[in-house]
Design a protein around this motif. Structure first.
Motif, mmCIF file in Angstrom:
data_model
loop_
_atom_site.group_PDB
_atom_site.id
_atom_site.type_symbol
_atom_site.label_atom_id
_atom_site.label_comp_id
_atom_site.label_asym_id
_atom_site.label_seq_id
_atom_site.Cartn_x
_atom_site.Cartn_y
_atom_site.Cartn_z
ATOM 1 N N ARG A 2 50.460 42.885 35.547
ATOM 2 C CA ARG A 2 50.543 44.078 36.376
ATOM 3 C C ARG A 2 49.327 44.974 36.124
ATOM 4 N N PHE A 3 48.667 45.378 37.198
ATOM 5 C CA PHE A 3 47.533 46.293 37.090
ATOM 6 C C PHE A 3 48.068 47.706 37.267
ATOM 7 N N GLY A 69 44.916 45.377 33.785
ATOM 8 C CA GLY A 69 46.111 44.562 33.920
ATOM 9 C C GLY A 69 46.661 44.282 32.541
#
Length: 128
Positions: A2-3, A69
């Motif tokens: 996940r960024f 991320g």
């Protein structure tokens, strides 16, 4: 992965060659990884124990927006290991990868490691 966060590369972030200074990106990685680990464990008393292999793959320049991320790699009784990838927001080109950042949960008074009470499975469920 996940960024979750972004930063703007400013003039004071540059090295003599005009690209993002490696030390600055390492500072950002440590901070972003701490925030991520702290939020995942719901604990503030974490200290950086180890940062493993770091691979610089491309440069960033003034005005570039870089994004971070983050992902959980491993969970121990008192520790959590995080992977961080930094990439250019526009081009999606990887700038840097820090594959093994280990944080240890400590007692805020004794400064000794203590169990954080989370499992990898519990933390992965948070992603849903």
């Amino acid at each position: 992965m996940r960024f979750l966060s972004r930063r703007l590369v400013m003039p004071n972030d540059l090295n003599f060659a005009g690209s993002l200074f490696g030390g600055r990106i390492l500072e950002w990685i440590d901070e972003e990884a701490y925030i991520f680990a702290s939020c995942q464990l719901d604990e503030r008393s974490l200290v950086t124990k180890h940062i493993g292999a770091i691979s610089f793959e491309s440069s960033a320049y003034q005005g570039d927006v870089v994004e971070f991320g983050l992902d959980i790699k491993n969970v121990g009784r008192t520790s959590v290991s995080v992977t961080c990838m930094v990439r250019n927001k526009i081009t999606k080109q990887t700038i840097c990868v820090a594959d093994d950042i280990v944080f240890v949960h400590i007692d805020s008074e004794t400064r000794k490691p203590v169990a954080h009470g989370k499992t990898k499975e519990e933390l992965l469920e948070l992603k849903l």
